[in-house]
Write an enzyme that holds these catalytic residues in place. Structure first.
Site, PDB file in Angstrom:
ATOM      1  N   ARG A  90      53.423  26.912  64.373  1.00 33.26           N
ATOM      2  CA  ARG A  90      53.531  27.307  65.770  1.00 33.26           C
ATOM      3  C   ARG A  90      53.982  28.762  65.825  1.00 33.26           C
ATOM      4  O   ARG A  90      54.878  29.174  65.072  1.00 33.26           O
ATOM      5  CB  ARG A  90      54.547  26.421  66.515  1.00 33.26           C
ATOM      6  CG  ARG A  90      53.990  25.049  66.920  1.00 33.26           C
ATOM      7  CD  ARG A  90      52.906  25.170  67.985  1.00 33.26           C
ATOM      8  NE  ARG A  90      52.327  23.914  68.418  1.00 33.26           N
ATOM      9  CZ  ARG A  90      51.210  23.369  67.918  1.00 33.26           C
ATOM     10  NH1 ARG A  90      50.565  23.953  66.934  1.00 33.26           N
ATOM     11  NH2 ARG A  90      50.739  22.241  68.418  1.00 33.26           N
ATOM     12  N   GLU A 145      49.332  31.757  73.762  1.00 37.37           N
ATOM     13  CA  GLU A 145      47.925  31.572  73.372  1.00 37.37           C
ATOM     14  C   GLU A 145      47.028  31.512  74.608  1.00 37.37           C
ATOM     15  O   GLU A 145      47.326  30.737  75.514  1.00 37.37           O
ATOM     16  CB  GLU A 145      47.787  30.296  72.541  1.00 37.37           C
ATOM     17  CG  GLU A 145      48.490  30.447  71.200  1.00 37.37           C
ATOM     18  CD  GLU A 145      48.266  29.270  70.255  1.00 37.37           C
ATOM     19  OE1 GLU A 145      47.556  28.316  70.622  1.00 37.37           O
ATOM     20  OE2 GLU A 145      48.817  29.314  69.147  1.00 37.37           O
ATOM     21  N   HIS A 178      43.732  29.614  66.676  1.00 38.89           N
ATOM     22  CA  HIS A 178      44.258  28.242  66.615  1.00 38.89           C
ATOM     23  C   HIS A 178      43.153  27.263  66.156  1.00 38.89           C
ATOM     24  O   HIS A 178      42.785  26.332  66.875  1.00 38.89           O
ATOM     25  CB  HIS A 178      44.831  27.818  67.973  1.00 38.89           C
ATOM     26  CG  HIS A 178      45.816  26.689  67.878  1.00 38.89           C
ATOM     27  ND1 HIS A 178      46.897  26.561  68.695  1.00 38.89           N
ATOM     28  CD2 HIS A 178      45.883  25.619  67.047  1.00 38.89           C
ATOM     29  CE1 HIS A 178      47.573  25.467  68.398  1.00 38.89           C
ATOM     30  NE2 HIS A 178      46.967  24.874  67.387  1.00 38.89           N
TER      31      HIS A 178
HETATM   32  N1  NAD Z   1      47.308  25.168  63.548  1.00 31.72           N
HETATM   33  C1  NAD Z   1      46.957  23.946  63.844  1.00 31.72           C
HETATM   34  O1  NAD Z   1      45.884  23.687  64.383  1.00 31.72           O
HETATM   35  C2  NAD Z   1      47.886  22.817  63.486  1.00 31.72           C
HETATM   36  C3  NAD Z   1      47.383  21.576  63.086  1.00 31.72           C
HETATM   37  C4  NAD Z   1      48.283  20.546  62.751  1.00 31.72           C
HETATM   38  C5  NAD Z   1      49.650  20.783  62.834  1.00 31.72           C
HETATM   39  N2  NAD Z   1      50.104  21.975  63.283  1.00 31.72           N
HETATM   40  C6  NAD Z   1      51.553  22.256  63.346  1.00 31.72           C
HETATM   41  O2  NAD Z   1      52.076  22.290  62.007  1.00 31.72           O
HETATM   42  C7  NAD Z   1      53.451  21.890  61.999  1.00 31.72           C
HETATM   43  C8  NAD Z   1      53.661  20.816  60.934  1.00 31.72           C
HETATM   44  O3  NAD Z   1      52.914  19.671  61.265  1.00 31.72           O
HETATM   45  P1  NAD Z   1      53.113  18.321  60.422  1.00 31.72           P
HETATM   46  O4  NAD Z   1      52.097  17.389  60.944  1.00 31.72           O
HETATM   47  O5  NAD Z   1      53.187  18.639  58.978  1.00 31.72           O
HETATM   48  O6  NAD Z   1      54.565  17.874  60.929  1.00 31.72           O
HETATM   49  P2  NAD Z   1      55.632  17.016  60.113  1.00 31.72           P
HETATM   50  O7  NAD Z   1      56.610  16.537  61.119  1.00 31.72           O
HETATM   51  O8  NAD Z   1      54.950  16.033  59.236  1.00 31.72           O
HETATM   52  O9  NAD Z   1      56.352  18.105  59.154  1.00 31.72           O
HETATM   53  C9  NAD Z   1      57.267  19.067  59.598  1.00 31.72           C
HETATM   54  C10 NAD Z   1      58.350  19.224  58.518  1.00 31.72           C
HETATM   55  O10 NAD Z   1      59.198  20.309  58.877  1.00 31.72           O
HETATM   56  C11 NAD Z   1      60.519  19.962  58.478  1.00 31.72           C
HETATM   57  N3  NAD Z   1      61.521  20.769  59.157  1.00 31.72           N
HETATM   58  C12 NAD Z   1      62.190  20.505  60.314  1.00 31.72           C
HETATM   59  N4  NAD Z   1      63.057  21.509  60.567  1.00 31.72           N
HETATM   60  C13 NAD Z   1      62.916  22.408  59.542  1.00 31.72           C
HETATM   61  C14 NAD Z   1      63.546  23.646  59.243  1.00 31.72           C
HETATM   62  N5  NAD Z   1      64.489  24.170  60.041  1.00 31.72           N
HETATM   63  N6  NAD Z   1      63.184  24.298  58.108  1.00 31.72           N
HETATM   64  C15 NAD Z   1      62.223  23.785  57.292  1.00 31.72           C
HETATM   65  N7  NAD Z   1      61.608  22.608  57.531  1.00 31.72           N
HETATM   66  C16 NAD Z   1      61.946  21.944  58.652  1.00 31.72           C
HETATM   67  C17 NAD Z   1      60.625  18.485  58.789  1.00 31.72           C
HETATM   68  O11 NAD Z   1      61.666  17.892  58.027  1.00 31.72           O
HETATM   69  C18 NAD Z   1      59.244  17.998  58.364  1.00 31.72           C
HETATM   70  O12 NAD Z   1      59.266  17.542  57.023  1.00 31.72           O
HETATM   71  C19 NAD Z   1      53.743  21.406  63.439  1.00 31.72           C
HETATM   72  O13 NAD Z   1      54.367  22.473  64.134  1.00 31.72           O
HETATM   73  C20 NAD Z   1      52.358  21.157  64.039  1.00 31.72           C
HETATM   74  O14 NAD Z   1      52.356  21.281  65.440  1.00 31.72           O
HETATM   75  C21 NAD Z   1      49.261  23.003  63.585  1.00 31.72           C
HETATM   76  O1  3PG Z   2      49.062  20.366  67.217  1.00 31.27           O
HETATM   77  C1  3PG Z   2      47.937  20.246  66.757  1.00 31.27           C
HETATM   78  O2  3PG Z   2      47.409  19.141  66.515  1.00 31.27           O
HETATM   79  C2  3PG Z   2      47.178  21.472  66.410  1.00 31.27           C
HETATM   80  O3  3PG Z   2      47.884  22.596  66.787  1.00 31.27           O
HETATM   81  C3  3PG Z   2      45.751  21.445  66.897  1.00 31.27           C
HETATM   82  O4  3PG Z   2      45.585  21.768  68.252  1.00 31.27           O
HETATM   83  P1  3PG Z   2      44.108  21.664  68.916  1.00 31.27           P
HETATM   84  O5  3PG Z   2      43.822  20.210  69.092  1.00 31.27           O
HETATM   85  O6  3PG Z   2      44.174  22.391  70.198  1.00 31.27           O
HETATM   86  O7  3PG Z   2      43.151  22.291  67.959  1.00 31.27           O
END
Ligand code: NAD
Ligand code: 3PG
Length: 634
Positions: A322, A351, A370
């Site tokens: 994020r 965004e 994104h």
């Molecule tokens: N760019 C995209 O399209 C996209 C897609 C999927 C997920 N995401 C984002 O990626 C991130 C991770 O997703 P996920 O599914 O792996 O989530 P998840 O909950 O499985 O993993 C997140 C991890 O971060 C850890 N955490 C919490 N606080 C922390 C800190 N202060 N320092 C270090 N680690 C910490 C948690 O313990 C957890 O293990 C989320 O923010 C999600 O929204 C983005």
């Molecule tokens: O939180 C998520 O699952 C990702 O950031 C993906 O977002 P999107 O569905 O808009 O691609």
């Protein structure tokens, strides 16, 4: 969240029990013989929603009974569905899909209801349509604000987020309007991890910059000499679903991978050859840093001028988590000074970012709009995952990916209400007693009760302990429905033990204990004889109290914030600490002292309305008889 302007409405009431506004839907809201309770995360705002209608015999007034009755009716080929509020309707529900969703998910939705795919709706158009919809499915581009729930006039029953992050949905408003929010937390994990690796490799070899220059007619072979990955150290910040998949792939590229995640179990990391290290160690030794933590108050702008200054000069940064975890102005400064050699970013604080964003325009920055979750496979998977969750919710089933509003039978909730608050506060206290980096794995909840174990439903209490433990360290919302699912996903084992005591069965629970094993504590006095963190609480006159910390008995009401202080048992201690707090204008709401043996050690539990500043905390620590103390937020 910024609110979205909506057109004025003629009917302004947002009544939870309002009749469906569309003439195409039939709501048989007859007198009920069973109702579902819809509880917000705040147990004091429990709301009784719609009642189930149908002519049941008294023996069928259970959830199973209702399902059986419905099955009978459905088998007679009459199209009946029961929504998550228990309303039986003969009409097909209407599902609005406001962003592109995979075909397989759409097919599933079409087999169940009327599907309206209206992409790129303006906020006004969304508000105008929503009162005709029972469900709304979005990705990250649609802002589901309070105005949208208000405009729905009580008809919208479920919002499905086809993805992980729910920061574009106003959860508080959803809960207040009695609307369930479900997401699809697992189907895009691999896509996000693959995008992280794509950004890592293309950044290291200047692929985007070289491509743009060739298209501009140039042939710059020496300008775009890259860096190799093999043997370089990658720090994965956040070792959850996406982070661990990135780590696994980077190992395959020959990188040395370390990770920082205060809450991840070390053995899960070790199993794929990754060492869990401290934040400082991760950022100061890495050649590449890849961000995978959630956006929480603790991670907001955690990459800032101070933290960039501690990094190796020439470090490279990837962010597919994020945008808000980075202070973007500080990143521009770090890029200009050369501390950060390159950055590859998929996510941004705002965004889309402003067109003239210095960060986006920076020549050492690679950006994508994104796209982390945007593969055909992930979008099909997410579409099916969200369609199943939405259909299930419209059918009144409990959803494992619900992010708000648990459904609990009213009689269970009203009896357990004060214990629910106690359970969450004990979880919240216990997790704050853990030293960061210890990696929580095993939690035991012990209930002392005079009730027969079969007549005590502890699911809600266990869920609330889980909520208290996980929510301060994650952006996941925990409720009765998803608590076990999320705990399991995070590698947290929550076990329960019931001890039958000889007291009045009038009260469901006499006391609740929370034990966390195999961790280090920031407050050694919270450790019991066997080295586990142990705290205990009770409900007294309807108010939750902390009654035990490790081996020490205390008695403080769990309100405001708490200071725990261990000192040599001697006169004047309360005065000394109380004076320091008073001089700093910190209001003390209550105080309790517990000791093991007279004249030896005692602990003092002090309730405070405000958080003492660092200086005040230092002064308390300097009082000669004080051996340790900790400040805890309730
Ligand atoms: N760019 C995209 O399209 C996209 C897609 C999927 C997920 N995401 C984002 O990626 C991130 C991770 O997703 P996920 O599914 O792996 O989530 P998840 O909950 O499985 O993993 C997140 C991890 O971060 C850890 N955490 C919490 N606080 C922390 C800190 N202060 N320092 C270090 N680690 C910490 C948690 O313990 C957890 O293990 C989320 O923010 C999600 O929204 C983005
Ligand atoms: O939180 C998520 O699952 C990702 O950031 C993906 O977002 P999107 O569905 O808009 O691609």
């Amino acid at each position: 969240m910024a609110s979205t302007p909506c057109p004025p409405r003629t009917a302004t009431t947002a009544h939870l029990n309002s009749p469906l506004s569309s003439s195409s839907s039939v709501n048989h809201n007859k007198p009920s013989n069973l109702s579902f309770l819809h509880a917000s995360s705040n147990p004091s705002s429990v709301k009784l929603l719609h009642s189930v209608s149908a002519s049941f015999s008294p023996s069928s007034t259970t959830k199973t009974g209702i399902c059986n009755v419905l099955k009978t009716v459905e088998s007679a080929d009459i199209s009946l569905s029961r929504d998550l509020h228990g309303v039986v309707s003969t009409a097909k529900p209407t599902i609005l899909v406001s962003e592109k969703l995979g075909e397989a998910g759409l097919d599933l939705l079409r087999s169940f209801g009327n599907v309206d795919c209206s992409y790129d709706l303006s906020p006004q158009d969304l508000c105008a349509k929503i009162s005709l919809c029972d469900a709304l499915i979005v990705r990250s581009g649609t802002k589901v604000t309070r105005e949208v729930f208000d405009a729905a006039q009580g008809r919208l029953k479920v919002v499905g987020r086809a993805g992980v992050g729910i920061d574009n949905v106003d959860l508080q408003a959803a809960t207040e309007f009695g609307c369930l929010v479900v997401n699809a937390p697992t189907a895009n994990t691999i896509a996000a991890a693959e995008h992280g690796i794509a950004l890592l490799t293309s950044m290291a070899r200047n692929v985007a910059q070289a491509d743009a220059s060739m298209k501009a007619g140039k042939w710059l072979r020496s300008k775009y000499v890259g860096v190799s990955l093999v043997g370089k150290t990658l720090a994965v910040m956040g070792f959850g679903k996406v982070g661990s998949e990135v780590a696994r792939r980077a190992k395959g590229l020959g990188m040395h991978v370390i990770a920082h995640d205060p809450y991840a179990p070390a053995d899960r990391a070790r199993a794929i050859g990754v060492d869990l290290v401290s934040f400082e160690q991760a950022i100061s030794t890495a050649d590449f840093i890849s961000l995978h933590m959630p956006l929480t108050p603790a991670t907001n702008k955690v990459f800032n001028d101070d933290t960039f200054a501690k990094m190796k000069k020439g470090v490279r940064l990837i962010n597919v988590a994020r945008g808000g975890v980075i202070d973007e102005d500080a990143l521009v400064r770090a890029l200009d000074s050369g501390i950060v050699a390159q950055a590859a970013l998929d996510v941004f604080t705002v965004e889309p970012p402003p067109k003239d964003s210095k960060l986006v325009q920076h020549e050492n920055v690679t950006v994508t709009p994104h796209l982390g979750a945007s593969t055909k496979e992930a979008q099909e998977g997410v579409a099916i995952e969200i369609a199943e969750a939405v259909v299930g919710a419209l059918n009144g089933e409990l959803s494992a990916t619900a992010v708000n509003a648990p459904m609990v039978p009213p009689e269970v909730l009203s009896e357990l209400a004060p214990y629910v608050v106690l359970a969450e506060k004990l979880g919240r206290l216990a997790v704050q007693l853990v030293t960061g980096g210890s990696g929580i794995q095993c939690v035991k909840v012990v209930y002392k009760s005079a009730r027969d174990p079969d007549s005590l439903d502890t699911r809600l209490l266990r869920a609330m302990v889980t909520k208290g433990i996980i929510e301060p360290i994650s952006d996941t919302i925990i409720n009765l429905v998803n608590a076990d699912f999320i705990a399991k996903q995070k590698g947290l084992r929550i076990s329960e033990e019931r001890i039958i005591v000889d007291s009045s069965p009038e009260y469901p629970v006499e006391s609740i204990q929370v034990h966390i094993s195999n961790v280090q504590s920031r407050f050694a006095s919270a450790l019991s004889e066997n080295g586990n963190i142990r705290i205990e609480g009770r409900v007294k006159y309807g108010v939750p109290h902390l009654t035990r910390v490790g081996p020490f008995s205390v008695d403080v009401s769990l309100e405001g914030n708490l200071i725990l202080c261990r000192q040599v048992d001697q006169p004047g201690m309360i005065g000394k600490v109380g004076n320091i707090l008073g001089e700093s204008n910190v209001n003390v709401s209550f105080m309790s002292v517990g000791r093991t043996v007279k004249g030896k050690l005692a602990i003092m539990a002090i309730g405070v309305d405000e958080e003492p500043d660092k200086d005040t905390q230092k002064k308390i620590g300097e009082v000669s008889a004080v051996e340790e103390f900790v400040f805890l937020k309730l």
